[in-house]
Scaffold this motif. Structure first.
Motif, PDB file in Angstrom:
ATOM      1  N   ALA A 161       0.847  -1.195   0.000  1.00 45.73           N
ATOM      2  CA  ALA A 161       0.000   0.000   0.000  1.00 45.73           C
ATOM      3  C   ALA A 161       0.880   1.241   0.000  1.00 45.73           C
ATOM      4  CB  ALA A 161      -0.935   0.022   1.208  1.00 45.73           C
ATOM      5  N   SER A 162       0.343   2.318  -0.561  1.00 46.11           N
ATOM      6  CA  SER A 162       1.023   3.610  -0.566  1.00 46.11           C
ATOM      7  C   SER A 162      -0.026   4.706  -0.715  1.00 46.11           C
ATOM      8  CB  SER A 162       2.027   3.697  -1.731  1.00 46.11           C
ATOM      9  OG  SER A 162       2.620   4.973  -1.782  1.00 46.11           O
ATOM     10  N   PHE A 163       0.127   5.777   0.068  1.00 49.01           N
ATOM     11  CA  PHE A 163      -0.798   6.897  -0.072  1.00 49.01           C
ATOM     12  C   PHE A 163      -0.091   8.185   0.320  1.00 49.01           C
ATOM     13  CE2 PHE A 163      -1.656   4.451   3.747  1.00 49.01           C
ATOM     14  CZ  PHE A 163      -1.462   5.361   4.771  1.00 49.01           C
ATOM     15  N   PRO A 164      -0.577   9.349  -0.169  1.00 49.70           N
ATOM     16  CA  PRO A 164       0.102  10.623   0.101  1.00 49.70           C
ATOM     17  C   PRO A 164       0.202  10.894   1.596  1.00 49.70           C
ATOM     18  CG  PRO A 164      -1.549  10.870  -1.622  1.00 49.70           C
ATOM     19  CD  PRO A 164      -1.754   9.507  -1.043  1.00 49.70           C
ATOM     20  N   HIS A 165       1.332  11.496   1.970  1.00 47.02           N
ATOM     21  CA  HIS A 165       1.578  11.774   3.386  1.00 47.02           C
ATOM     22  C   HIS A 165       2.532  12.969   3.455  1.00 47.02           C
ATOM     23  CE1 HIS A 165       1.253  10.559   7.553  1.00 47.02           C
ATOM     24  NE2 HIS A 165       2.562  10.590   7.694  1.00 47.02           N
ATOM     25  N   PRO A 166       2.017  14.193   3.500  1.00 43.44           N
ATOM     26  CA  PRO A 166       2.882  15.378   3.465  1.00 43.44           C
ATOM     27  C   PRO A 166       3.790  15.441   4.673  1.00 43.44           C
ATOM     28  CG  PRO A 166       0.624  15.977   3.991  1.00 43.44           C
ATOM     29  CD  PRO A 166       0.595  14.546   3.582  1.00 43.44           C
ATOM     30  N   PRO A 167       4.915  16.178   4.572  1.00 41.95           N
ATOM     31  CA  PRO A 167       5.863  16.256   5.683  1.00 41.95           C
ATOM     32  C   PRO A 167       5.212  16.813   6.945  1.00 41.95           C
ATOM     33  CG  PRO A 167       6.814  17.163   3.677  1.00 41.95           C
ATOM     34  CD  PRO A 167       5.361  16.941   3.398  1.00 41.95           C
ATOM     35  N   ALA A 168       5.659  16.325   8.098  1.00 40.59           N
ATOM     36  CA  ALA A 168       5.127  16.786   9.384  1.00 40.59           C
ATOM     37  C   ALA A 168       5.685  18.152   9.726  1.00 40.59           C
ATOM     38  CB  ALA A 168       5.473  15.784  10.483  1.00 40.59           C
ATOM     39  N   ARG A 169       4.832  18.963  10.321  1.00 37.71           N
ATOM     40  CA  ARG A 169       5.276  20.247  10.846  1.00 37.71           C
ATOM     41  C   ARG A 169       5.781  20.052  12.268  1.00 37.71           C
ATOM     42  NH1 ARG A 169       0.274  21.061   8.951  1.00 37.71           N
ATOM     43  NH2 ARG A 169      -0.563  21.405  11.041  1.00 37.71           N
TER      44      ARG A 169
END
Length: 489
Positions: free
Chosen positions: A72-80
């Motif tokens: 599986a793979s899904f979008p995951h923006p960088p953590a603030r």
């Protein structure tokens, strides 16, 4: 007759290969031609070869080849980054991935559960929080525990949700820590005076005391209260009086529940009472198991069959949690730490003069830890790390002598999991590709799994699954299998 096979005459070609074909007779013309080989004729031969292979390999098939496959793979923006804490939590089980991230201007934490095989989100749960605070995730016995500051910053709160449906089961105004899969949980809550300091004043902060929920107070905490809780229902079983301090086993604090049980005994709770005594208590009932002959102890530490008591900052005494007798006692400097430094009850001493591992049996120094190096127990090994921005593994060492056992410099990072498993990472570049390896309890050495095409960080590892945030702003999940048989398979 001798035949010659030539492989080429040009310069640089390999030398001629001479093959002895033996004597060849011309068949008589009237001899019946041989039947062509068919699968029916070859089958008995093949079965015989298979049988021979089975006999030569002890009757068992060859182990499977290493497998690492993305599921599986899904979008995951960088953590603030907010208030010095990462603003995202991740928790991986064998069939679910739980992600917590702030939403709506950081006024809520949105917790999402994903199905591993397809990466499909199956439920979400929104938890109101004070902006810029951290959420802790725990998973025990089909329950996901969400712990963080209350929205009004008056204390901590824990919400239990069903891991399959996301429905809330119970909520308590406590900082709950689960002890394992046996349905027992404890909350150890700090109690402060009622006069909060001016949290927005830098001058006030420098002379005040910070609480775990982010409020500043004009005085130190009055103590701690321990609450025993039924994990399944949230029912309060018992509550202690105001205590000076309370600690639970280090294996519980740093375990995912799979390795934290002691084989012949329940967990212990070590407390320092308001009248200056050190006690062991039963976490299920709160009853006193034993009171030690010590007056006004300092810090307490608990690890398996030992409780460490520091006296007036100048002496540390180890008592048995089973016989309650003194095991050893030794003086220490007031600027020296002596206590548990690993989730598997490893004892270390560190101070201005250096660092050493300590013998649990007599409290004496075993071997020096090189300056600025770190030691961690994982998978039955002691791993020595060299700080280089991230903790790079150097080698495994003998726990009695510190002598090198297995060099690990081929790996650039080793992520030690609460279960004792270790994920080894070796990126060719920052953005990948990246080699992955795994070490699990009972294994002799790490096993290389293969290469993934991206750079990875913030990884979690279970017995069969790896989940990592990646440099391409995604969260990817891989299922792995190795040819090594491990104790937890």
């Amino acid at each position: 007759m001798v035949g010659t096979a030539r492989t080429g005459e040009r310069a640089g070609d390999p030398p001629e290969l001479m093959i002895d074909l033996g004597a060849v007779r011309d068949d008589p013309v009237d001899v019946e031609p041989r039947r062509p080989f068919t699968w029916r004729r070859l089958r008995p031969v093949a079965l015989g070869l298979v049988a021979a292979l089975l006999l030569t390999t002890g009757g068992s098939g060859l182990p499977p080849e290493p497998i690492l496959s993305e599921i599986a793979s899904f979008p995951h923006p960088p953590a603030r980054q907010q208030a010095a804490f990462p603003d995202r939590g991740m928790l991986l089980t064998e069939d679910r991935l739980f992600i917590a991230a702030p939403e709506q201007g950081d006024l809520i934490w949105r917790v999402s559960a994903y199905e591993l095989d397809r990466g499909r989100r199956v439920w979400t749960y929104d938890l109101p929080v004070w902006p810029g605070t951290k959420l802790e995730l725990q998973h025990r016995a089909g329950i996901l525990l969400l712990t963080g500051p209350r929205p009004d910053r008056t204390g901590m709160r824990t919400v239990a949700v069903d891991d399959r449906t996301g429905r809330e089961r119970w909520s308590l105004p406590n900082d709950v820590q689960s002890l394992g899969d046996d349905g027992t949980a404890l909350a150890i809550d700090m109690v402060f005076p009622d006069d909060p300091a001016l949290a927005d004043s830098p001058e006030g902060r420098s002379s005040s005391y910070a609480s775990p929920w982010g409020t500043f107070y004009g005085g130190p905490p009055l103590g701690r209260v321990v609450t025993g809780i039924d994990l399944g229902t949230g029912q309060v079983r018992w509550r202690s009086e105001l205590l000076s301090s309370a600690v639970i086993d280090v294996r519980v604090l740093f375990s995912d529940g799979t390795l934290s049980r002691m084989p012949d005994r329940d967990y212990d709770l070590a407390v320092r009472t308001a009248d200056g005594a050190a006690e062991l208590r039963d976490p299920r009932t709160g009853a006193v198991r034993h009171r030690f002959p010590t007056v006004n102890p300092g810090a307490l530490q608990l690890g398996g069959d030992l409780v460490l008591v520091r006296h007036n900052s100048l002496e540390v005494t180890a008592y048995s949690t089973q016989t309650y007798r003194q095991v050893w006692s030794r003086p220490v400097r007031d600027d020296t730490f002596l206590g548990f430094c690993s989730s598997d009850e490893l004892i270390c001493e560190s101070g201005p003069q250096g660092a050493w591992t300590i013998d649990r049996a007599d409290g004496k120094r075993l071997w020096p830890i090189p300056r600025e190096h770190a030691i961690a127990e994982a998978g039955g090994h002691l791993i020595e790390f060299v700080p280089q921005g991230t903790m790079r593994p150097l080698r495994t060492v003998d726990p009695l002598t510190g002598a090198p056992r297995l060099h690990l410099m081929n790996w650039k990072r080793a992520d030690v999991m609460a279960s004792g498993r270790v994920l080894f990472v070796n990126p060719e570049t920052f953005s990948g590709p990246t080699w992955l390896g795994v070490l699990r309890p009972g294994w002799v050495a790490p096993v290389a799994l293969g290469m993934v095409p991206v750079g990875v960080s913030d990884c979690q590892l279970t017995a069969k699954v790896i989940a990592c945030t990646t440099t391409d702003n995604a969260l990817r999940i891989w299922r792995y299998r190795t040819p090594v048989q491990a104790e937890d398979e």
